[in-house]
Write an enzyme that holds these catalytic residues in place. Structure first.
Site, mmCIF file in Angstrom:
data_model
loop_
_atom_site.group_PDB
_atom_site.id
_atom_site.type_symbol
_atom_site.label_atom_id
_atom_site.label_comp_id
_atom_site.label_asym_id
_atom_site.label_seq_id
_atom_site.Cartn_x
_atom_site.Cartn_y
_atom_site.Cartn_z
ATOM 1 N NE ARG A 94 -12.132 -19.952 -41.910
ATOM 2 C CZ ARG A 94 -11.023 -20.125 -41.206
ATOM 3 N NH1 ARG A 94 -10.972 -21.043 -40.265
ATOM 4 N NH2 ARG A 94 -9.951 -19.381 -41.431
ATOM 5 C CG ASN A 148 -13.484 -15.758 -34.152
ATOM 6 O OD1 ASN A 148 -13.352 -14.752 -33.471
ATOM 7 N ND2 ASN A 148 -12.463 -16.486 -34.571
ATOM 8 C CB CYS A 171 -9.173 -12.872 -29.438
ATOM 9 S SG CYS A 171 -8.152 -13.101 -30.897
ATOM 10 C CG ASP A 172 -6.205 -17.749 -30.393
ATOM 11 O OD1 ASP A 172 -6.314 -16.842 -31.242
ATOM 12 O OD2 ASP A 172 -6.432 -18.938 -30.658
ATOM 13 C CG HIS A 201 -9.552 -10.847 -35.016
ATOM 14 N ND1 HIS A 201 -10.141 -11.843 -35.763
ATOM 15 C CD2 HIS A 201 -8.974 -11.476 -33.966
ATOM 16 C CE1 HIS A 201 -9.937 -13.027 -35.194
ATOM 17 N NE2 HIS A 201 -9.236 -12.823 -34.088
ATOM 18 C CE1 TYR A 264 -7.983 -12.843 -38.452
ATOM 19 C CE2 TYR A 264 -6.675 -12.941 -36.449
ATOM 20 C CZ TYR A 264 -7.458 -13.573 -37.410
ATOM 21 O OH TYR A 264 -7.693 -14.914 -37.333
ATOM 22 N NE ARG A 284 -5.998 -20.814 -42.380
ATOM 23 C CZ ARG A 284 -4.955 -21.622 -42.216
ATOM 24 N NH1 ARG A 284 -4.218 -21.982 -43.253
ATOM 25 N NH2 ARG A 284 -4.623 -22.056 -41.029
HETATM 26 C C1 G6P Z 1 -6.529 -17.020 -34.632
HETATM 27 C C2 G6P Z 1 -7.642 -16.106 -34.247
HETATM 28 C C3 G6P Z 1 -8.937 -16.845 -34.246
HETATM 29 C C4 G6P Z 1 -9.170 -17.485 -35.593
HETATM 30 C C5 G6P Z 1 -8.021 -18.350 -35.977
HETATM 31 C C6 G6P Z 1 -8.183 -18.788 -37.414
HETATM 32 O O1 G6P Z 1 -6.344 -17.976 -33.663
HETATM 33 O O2 G6P Z 1 -7.462 -15.496 -33.014
HETATM 34 O O3 G6P Z 1 -9.955 -15.945 -33.938
HETATM 35 O O4 G6P Z 1 -10.348 -18.244 -35.593
HETATM 36 O O5 G6P Z 1 -6.819 -17.659 -35.862
HETATM 37 O O6 G6P Z 1 -7.194 -19.667 -37.751
HETATM 38 P P1 G6P Z 1 -7.342 -20.662 -38.967
HETATM 39 O O7 G6P Z 1 -6.103 -21.456 -38.869
HETATM 40 O O8 G6P Z 1 -8.605 -21.453 -38.718
HETATM 41 O O9 G6P Z 1 -7.434 -19.832 -40.196
HETATM 42 MN MN MN Z 2 -9.383 -14.396 -32.538
#
Ligand code: G6P
Ligand code: MN
Length: 441
Positions: A94, A148, A171-172, A201, A264, A284
């Site tokens: 990532r 993802n 997706c959350d 997103h 997003y 990030r």
């Molecule tokens: C949200 C999105 C996810 C993503 C995450 C990233 O929950 O729906 O798809 O992976 O944010 O969060 P982070 O804290 O890992 O940047």
């Molecule tokens: Mn997501």
């Protein structure tokens, strides 16, 4: 109520403890007989699993069996539900997904732009293998996938498993946004009924109502425009990066007041600002490794060492609760409405039938029944069509091992646009991903 056998694929994930706490909070809605963790990284999984054993003993003794394994047959045999949360290449990859585009002045993000493409090209192969494995041992299990980049994964799985009606991608983010809506409206998320359309997103809330049918959209917009917008779910409320992201919703709503945007969209509507805002040397991914990952691993270790959860800072989050309630609605034919990813087939009437769209759907034991959205306006339609073409080209590039399609995809993406830049980034991503991507010809 039949008690369920649940497998969490990606047991070592930083989201697992939150999921366990959510399963505990939802035990009356989604009672479990067994929980099994599956992961390819035995060590990483064991750390979370040891703590989970103690948590379950104290807070969920009704679970008759808890196992963790790296063996597919052991994991999936007898499963009723599999929650899939894998990350091919881990957070290390990532970091590369984010750094490489940023070094060219382009958005570097987990799921948006070139980073999302890179991650997608890594995820597809592992997801296909995993679904095949699950189907070998549990042909009827519901597979809830939140791996993802969900948009690209959903498109690839639809192509590879066209007749499998028990895979649901979710997706959350819409739910996490709705938690903040609920806070503003002094309600609970479960009291709100959303209207929403888009791609994963990449979408908009068009209406928010309560269960009585009262339209709360204008009240919500007014509040956001006057008082701003902030994350409220425990997992993200104090996170500086998420705070900035939620704040940007106010800006988006000021510029485009028609609908309430998914957070997003900031990467596509303000790419320059998004690049300026971040440290390309500490992205990030680095924040997550030093933050959530470290926190969850230390929390696991401290529970294991203490042999008790007493004093442990364990929290329920909307990510987990949403997935569990989705599962309950499918398992017990409840018919509640959730925002999920499904094949369009006329839901959004002026988008192609074969697009994987994110929309509200009623969930019963027969699967999702999405609600009609109808025609969407030109601006959103134009944005979606570009993004959709990008997503389809990424999946084409994967299956056809086609360099040119990958280049077309990146050039189409709003975060890139310039062909020479797209080519430079693509070539660097290919090199960085040589252990993961198919060879592009
Ligand atoms: C949200 C999105 C996810 C993503 C995450 C990233 O929950 O729906 O798809 O992976 O944010 O969060 P982070 O804290 O890992 O940047
Ligand atoms: Mn997501």
């Amino acid at each position: 109520m039949k008690k369920q056998n649940l497998v969490i694929a990606g047991g070592g994930s930083t989201y697992t403890l939150g999921m366990i706490m959510s399963l505990i909070a939802e035990k009356d809605n989604f009672p479990l007989k067994s929980i099994t963790f599956y992961d390819i990284d035995a060590k990483r999984q064991e750390r979370v699993a040891k703590a989970t054993e103690i948590i379950l003993k104290e807070k969920y003794p009704e679970v008759e069996e808890f196992n963790y394994t790296t063996d597919k047959e052991e994991a999936f045999t007898g499963a009723d539900f599999v929650f899939v949360q894998i990350r091919t290449g881990g957070l290390e990859m990532r970091a590369k997904d984010e750094e490489i585009p940023l070094s060219h002045g382009v958005v570097g993000q987990e799921t948006c732009g070139p980073g999302g493409m890179a991650y997608g090209m890594r995820s597809i192969g592992d997801m296909i293998e995993l679904i095949n494995d699950i189907r070998t041992y549990a042909s009827e299990a519901w597979i809830l996938n939140y791996t993802n980049p969900a948009a690209i994964v959903a498109e690839a799985l639809k192509r590879e498993f066209p007749n499998d009606n028990k895979i649901l991608n979710i997706c959350d983010m819409p739910a996490a946004i709705m938690v903040s809506f609920a806070g503003i409206l002094d309600k609970e998320i479960w009291d709100l009924v959303p209207e929403y359309f888009g791609l994963n997103h990449f979408g908009w809330f068009t209406k928010i109502r309560d269960k009585e049918g009262n339209d709360l959209t204008d009240k919500l917009k007014g509040h956001i425009l006057n008082k701003g917008f902030a994350p409220e779910d425990a997992e993200i409320a104090e996170d500086p990066s998420w705070k900035k992201t939620f704040k940007q919703v106010e800006r988006m709503l000021t510029d485009f007041p028609e609908y309430l945007p998914n957070t997003y969209l900031q990467y596509y509507l303000y790419p320059e600002k998004m690049v300026d805002k971040v440290d390309p040397e500490y992205t990030r991914a680095n924040q997550v490794m030093d933050g959530r990952e470290k926190r969850v691993q230390e929390l696991s270790d401290s529970i294991t060492e203490a042999g008790t959860t007493e004093g442990a800072d364990l929290e329920v989050d909307i990510h987990g609760r949403y997935m569990v309630r989705v599962a309950a609605s499918l398992a017990y034919n409840i018919g509640d409405t959730y925002i999920v990813i499904v094949e369009n087939n006329g839901i959004i009437s002026n988008l192609p039938d074969d697009a994987m769209v994110e929309v509200p759907a009623q969930l019963t034991s027969n699967g999702p029944k999405p609600f009609a959205v109808g025609e969407i306006p030109t601006f959103q339609k134009g944005l979606i069509e570009g993004q959709l073409a990008y997503e389809k080209l990424v999946v084409d590039a994967y299956f056809e091992q086609d360099y040119n399609k990958a280049l077309q995809a990146l050039t189409l993406n709003r975060t890139v646009v310039d062909t020479p830049v797209a080519k430079e980034i693509l070539d660097e991503l290919i090199e960085a991903n040589e252990d993961y991507w198919p060879e592009l010809k």
